[in-house]
Design a protein around this motif. Structure first.
Motif, PDB file in Angstrom:
ATOM      1  N   TYR A  80      -7.047  -4.173  -6.048  1.00 30.89           N
ATOM      2  CA  TYR A  80      -6.434  -2.843  -6.119  1.00 30.89           C
ATOM      3  C   TYR A  80      -4.916  -2.971  -6.178  1.00 30.89           C
ATOM      4  O   TYR A  80      -4.303  -3.625  -5.346  1.00 30.89           O
ATOM      5  N   ASP A  81      -4.326  -2.368  -7.182  1.00 27.04           N
ATOM      6  CA  ASP A  81      -2.865  -2.306  -7.265  1.00 27.04           C
ATOM      7  C   ASP A  81      -2.510  -0.997  -7.963  1.00 27.04           C
ATOM      8  O   ASP A  81      -3.393  -0.149  -8.164  1.00 27.04           O
ATOM      9  N   MET A  82      -1.266  -0.815  -8.348  1.00 29.39           N
ATOM     10  CA  MET A  82      -0.878   0.483  -8.912  1.00 29.39           C
ATOM     11  C   MET A  82      -1.547   0.736 -10.267  1.00 29.39           C
ATOM     12  O   MET A  82      -1.797   1.882 -10.629  1.00 29.39           O
ATOM     13  N   GLY A  97       0.817  -1.213   0.000  1.00 27.55           N
ATOM     14  CA  GLY A  97       0.000   0.000   0.000  1.00 27.55           C
ATOM     15  C   GLY A  97       0.842   1.250   0.000  1.00 27.55           C
ATOM     16  O   GLY A  97       1.952   1.275  -0.554  1.00 27.55           O
ATOM     17  N   GLY A  98       0.326   2.265   0.678  1.00 32.30           N
ATOM     18  CA  GLY A  98       0.905   3.603   0.618  1.00 32.30           C
ATOM     19  C   GLY A  98       2.372   3.672   1.002  1.00 32.30           C
ATOM     20  O   GLY A  98       3.141   4.410   0.386  1.00 32.30           O
ATOM     21  N   LYS A 113      -2.554  12.113  -5.932  1.00 28.88           N
ATOM     22  CA  LYS A 113      -2.521  11.578  -7.298  1.00 28.88           C
ATOM     23  C   LYS A 113      -3.789  11.978  -8.036  1.00 28.88           C
ATOM     24  O   LYS A 113      -3.757  12.291  -9.228  1.00 28.88           O
ATOM     25  N   LYS A 119      -9.699   3.600   8.387  1.00 32.73           N
ATOM     26  CA  LYS A 119     -10.004   4.361   7.170  1.00 32.73           C
ATOM     27  C   LYS A 119     -11.511   4.439   6.911  1.00 32.73           C
ATOM     28  O   LYS A 119     -11.943   5.122   5.988  1.00 32.73           O
ATOM     29  N   GLY A 145      -1.484   9.949   3.906  1.00 31.50           N
ATOM     30  CA  GLY A 145      -2.313   9.593   2.755  1.00 31.50           C
ATOM     31  C   GLY A 145      -1.662  10.211   1.534  1.00 31.50           C
ATOM     32  O   GLY A 145      -1.062  11.294   1.607  1.00 31.50           O
ATOM     33  N   VAL A 169       4.399   2.474  -2.001  1.00 25.85           N
ATOM     34  CA  VAL A 169       4.294   3.374  -3.145  1.00 25.85           C
ATOM     35  C   VAL A 169       5.098   4.647  -2.870  1.00 25.85           C
ATOM     36  O   VAL A 169       5.792   5.173  -3.739  1.00 25.85           O
TER      37      VAL A 169
HETATM   38  C1  LIG Z   1      -1.159   5.634  -3.557  1.00 29.96           C
HETATM   39  C2  LIG Z   1      -1.523   4.249  -3.222  1.00 29.96           C
HETATM   40  C3  LIG Z   1      -1.861   3.911  -1.908  1.00 29.96           C
HETATM   41  C4  LIG Z   1      -1.891   4.932  -0.795  1.00 29.96           C
HETATM   42  O1  LIG Z   1      -3.199   5.371  -0.589  1.00 29.96           O
HETATM   43  P1  LIG Z   1      -3.630   6.239   0.658  1.00 29.96           P
HETATM   44  O2  LIG Z   1      -4.675   5.470   1.344  1.00 29.96           O
HETATM   45  O3  LIG Z   1      -4.130   7.513   0.127  1.00 29.96           O
HETATM   46  O4  LIG Z   1      -2.428   6.464   1.506  1.00 29.96           O
HETATM   47  C5  LIG Z   1      -2.196   2.593  -1.635  1.00 29.96           C
HETATM   48  N1  LIG Z   1      -2.192   1.648  -2.596  1.00 29.96           N
HETATM   49  C6  LIG Z   1      -1.883   1.941  -3.877  1.00 29.96           C
HETATM   50  C7  LIG Z   1      -1.893   0.846  -4.893  1.00 29.96           C
HETATM   51  C8  LIG Z   1      -1.536   3.246  -4.229  1.00 29.96           C
HETATM   52  O5  LIG Z   1      -1.220   3.514  -5.501  1.00 29.96           O
END
Ligand SMILES: *Cc1c(COP(=O)(O)O)cnc(C)c1O
Length: 711
Positions: free
Chosen positions: A574-576, A127-128, A606, A510, A601, A131
């Motif tokens: 969920y991924d990039m 996750g964050g 983005k 969250k 966050g 990234v």
């Molecule tokens: C940017 C990103 C995050 C971070 O999201 P936040 O909850 O805003 O910190 C998590 N996962 C992925 C795949 C991202 O691209």
């Protein structure tokens, strides 16, 4: 250039005229350079999608005849030559920010992180945090900062997510095929794979090092999955964040202690050692051990190393602050304390943390005590961290606790849609990327004609909706997919409707379900015939996080209800890649953390730079960014008790949606049906958020304030 320590493989069979595509596929520079991506997808766009944007796999599977055709196509070759000119210029560039600002510096920064999110084809992030680490490396490359990354290579990566018909998350672990990843073994001077040993109680473990080329910046990843190691040890680098605490502490030993040994094995002498979160904190002890072995006392050794350490804490949430029971410390580290000249008690004292249920060895405590640079990741998080760790500085008031903050940012060109980039090139100038963090340049937002911006926004939303449809079609054709899941994954979405995105890890703080808490009220709002609203959810829960998985199920069960008309959806896995489609495609980015747990966050940043408006709790970065005109706030700028906060935030969310967001989007249209007032807000958001919340601003701030302050 080039400071890389690996050799490019020659497993591609490419026409000579375009044979540098192989080299390009091994440098992640292509991931933030749309013209470089075009060199692949122009040859065979279907295959490019099929291999999920993996250029190595692409080049190994592509039909030779298509390559030959490209090698004879003059327009293709024109792009090719331009891309490689840009690539070579980029790698050779001498007038970088770093060269201009620290011309005499001999510094090197080693940046340690448990995860790195660089691209979806290298799934070694959850996750964050990851990234952010990936964006930090890319920006270091852009700035010419002499930084190297250190982390672990997970043989199975992070899991892929399937959602069952009943909304239950299923974790699928896929062994990665290293030969298709942009990783190359680091070689010794004889051309053999470089390995080194890390000591564990049951013997020493052979570790190998892989190199990832991130523009100019190398990332080194450690891997213990070697035949010579016993099975338990081979598992060490199998998965990210094991729940088993034995494996977890061993992974952190590998990262912290192994990371230092890896740097030494490669002949490096970094002058700055940055811990991205506490997972890497054992590094402080390994470097002290080196000096104790040279004859220093522990006190001298730790004082000397401390001056070179930087520690960034990323969350006040306990699950993100690793601490280990003392029996585990006895089990795995008892060979270390004599080497430091310490008794067991003195060793435990280094990171002793009193919990209601007993004493622990705390990684953030270790990192905080033995780093001279310490920071949280937003202004509010800095304050929260000073409160939280005041116990380590008894004599000081909270305000004087030596933890500062550097607010996070995102790597602009990684997250920016190509079509928006074209607008910037046209209206800001070809060199706009040199001024990403300069608010002056962003005043030129005014010069972009609104109808052009509106056309791009609509294009991006359509692209997102079609992507979701195609993905659903693929799943549907594979079988075992209930029709309700197809609807839940977005086939009824309308590309012309106001669309809200909520995507992030499903951690309970969250509050993903806050927007669904008064479901009837929400249904009434989103189903108004002339002013419909769509909401897209996405996110993974850690496989061991039962409350997180239940939260996904709660959301999914509402998503499946016929009454929402297919306008509330959940996008799996969920991924990039999914993140890029969402942050580029939605109109509104919503975030509802229970303040002050968000720390920073980054996904909202983005979204903003692509022209979405943020609609979020005043926590983390958004509390600093929100100016009343560039998005909307949910709830007050104050800390409330949990239950009170949940109610107040839900009320604020519904009221703002009903009275401000929906009317602004649908109500203020001109003769061409363009929402002019909305687009004014979009410009205000892009203008204010993009420079301040860029990694350009963030990494220069790390460099100036924490890595290399001018004495
Ligand atoms: C940017 C990103 C995050 C971070 O999201 P936040 O909850 O805003 O910190 C998590 N996962 C992925 C795949 C991202 O691209």
């Amino acid at each position: 250039m080039t400071n890389f320590r690996s050799k490019l493989p020659n497993h591609f069979d490419l026409p000579r005229r375009i044979n540098r595509l192989g080299e390009l596929s091994y440098n992640l520079w292509w991931t933030w350079t749309p013209t470089a991506q075009r060199l692949f997808n122009r040859i065979d766009n279907n295959l490019w999608e099929q291999v999920h944007h993996n250029p190595i796999k692409f080049l190994r599977q592509i039909e030779r005849s298509l390559l030959n055709a490209a090698a004879q196509d003059s327009t293709y070759l024109e792009t090719y030559d331009q891309v490689f000119k840009d690539f070579d210029d980029y790698l050779a560039r001498k007038d970088t920010w770093f060269a201009r600002n620290r011309p005499k510096s001999k510094d090197q920064i080693a940046y340690f992180s448990m995860e790195f999110g660089l691209h979806e084809t290298l799934p070694i992030y959850s996750g964050g945090l990851g990234v952010l680490a990936g964006d930090h490396l890319k920006e270091s490359s852009d700035l010419g900062l002499p930084l190297v990354g250190l982390g672990l290579l997970y043989t199975e990566g992070y899991f892929s997510q399937h959602i069952s018909e009943d909304g239950w998350q299923e974790a699928i672990n896929n062994p990665l095929d290293f030969s298709n990843l942009p990783i190359l073994p680091v070689l010794d001077e004889n051309g053999n794979e470089l390995t080194f040993q890390v000591d564990f109680p049951d013997g020493s473990v052979t570790t190998r090092i892989w190199e990832v080329r991130v523009g100019r910046t190398p990332l080194y990843l450690l891997d213990t999955n070697l035949d010579v190691n016993p099975p338990m040890v081979r598992q060490l680098t199998m998965r990210l964040y094991w729940s088993d605490i034995n494996l977890r502490v061993m992974q952190e030993i590998l990262l912290g202690i192994g990371g230092v040994k890896a740097a030494r094995a490669m002949g490096m002498h970094p002058t700055v050692w940055h811990m991205n979160e506490g997972h890497a904190a054992f590094m402080t002890l390994e470097r002290a051990r080196e000096l104790v072995q040279e004859g220093k006392t522990f006190a001298e050794a730790i004082a000397e190393t401390k001056a070179h350490n930087v520690f960034t804490t990323h969350t006040p949430v306990p699950a993100g602050n690793d601490e280990f029971p003392l029996w585990l410390v006895d089990k795995y580290l008892s060979n270390l304390w004599p080497q430091l000249g310490l008794s067991r008690d003195e060793f435990v004292d280094l990171a002793r943390h009193q919990q209601s249920w007993g004493e622990t060895f705390s990684m953030p405590v270790l990192a905080l005590k033995f780093s001279e640079g310490r920071n949280g990741v937003s202004e509010l998080h800095g304050l929260v961290s000073r409160r939280m760790w005041q116990e380590l500085w008894h004599a000081k008031d909270t305000d004087d606790v030596p933890i500062t903050h550097v607010t996070n940012g995102v790597h602009t060109t990684t997250w920016l849609a190509r079509r928006i980039r074209v607008l910037y090139e046209n209206y800001f100038g070809a060199d706009w990327m040199d001024y990403i963090d300069d608010p002056e340049m962003w005043k030129k937002m005014e010069t972009i004609p609104v109808h052009e911006l509106w056309a791009v926004r609509n294009h991006l939303k359509r692209k997102m909706v079609f992507y979701m449809r195609e993905r659903t079609r693929e799943r549907w054709m594979k079988g075992g997919y209930h029709p309700i899941q197809a609807i839940a994954s977005g086939v009824l979405l309308d590309p012309y409707v106001l669309t809200i995105g909520f995507a992030r890890r499903f951690a309970t703080y969250k509050r993903a379900s806050l927007a669904l808490s008064e479901f009837d009220r929400l249904l009434e709002l989103i189903n108004r015939p002339n002013r419909p609203v769509q909401i897209i959810f996405a996110g993974k829960a850690h496989p061991a996080d039962e409350p997180g998985k239940h939260l996904i199920q709660e959301v999914y069960r509402k998503v499946k209800k016929a009454e929402n008309g297919g306008r509330i959806v959940f996008l799996e896995d969920y991924d990039m890649n999914v993140a890029r489609y969402l942050v580029q495609g939605v109109d509104v980015w919503m975030n509802t953390p229970r303040r002050p747990n968000e720390a920073s966050g980054t996904s909202g940043m983005k979204a903003a730079l692509n022209g979405a408006l943020n609609f979020s709790v005043l926590d983390g970065w958004w509390r600093e960014a929100y100016n009343g005109l560039n998005g909307w706030a949910i709830g007050p700028d104050a800390d409330l008790d949990e239950g009170v906060q949940d109610d107040a935030d839900a009320e604020s969310l519904y009221a703002t949606l009903e009275n401000e967001i929906i009317p602004l989007y649908y109500g203020e249209r001109d003769a061409t049906d363009m929402p002019v007032k909305w687009l004014e807000r979009v410009k205000e958001s892009m203008r204010t958020v993009t420079p301040q919340f860029s990694t350009r601003r963030m990494v220069t701030e790390y460099a100036e304030r924490l890595y290399l302050p001018k004495k």
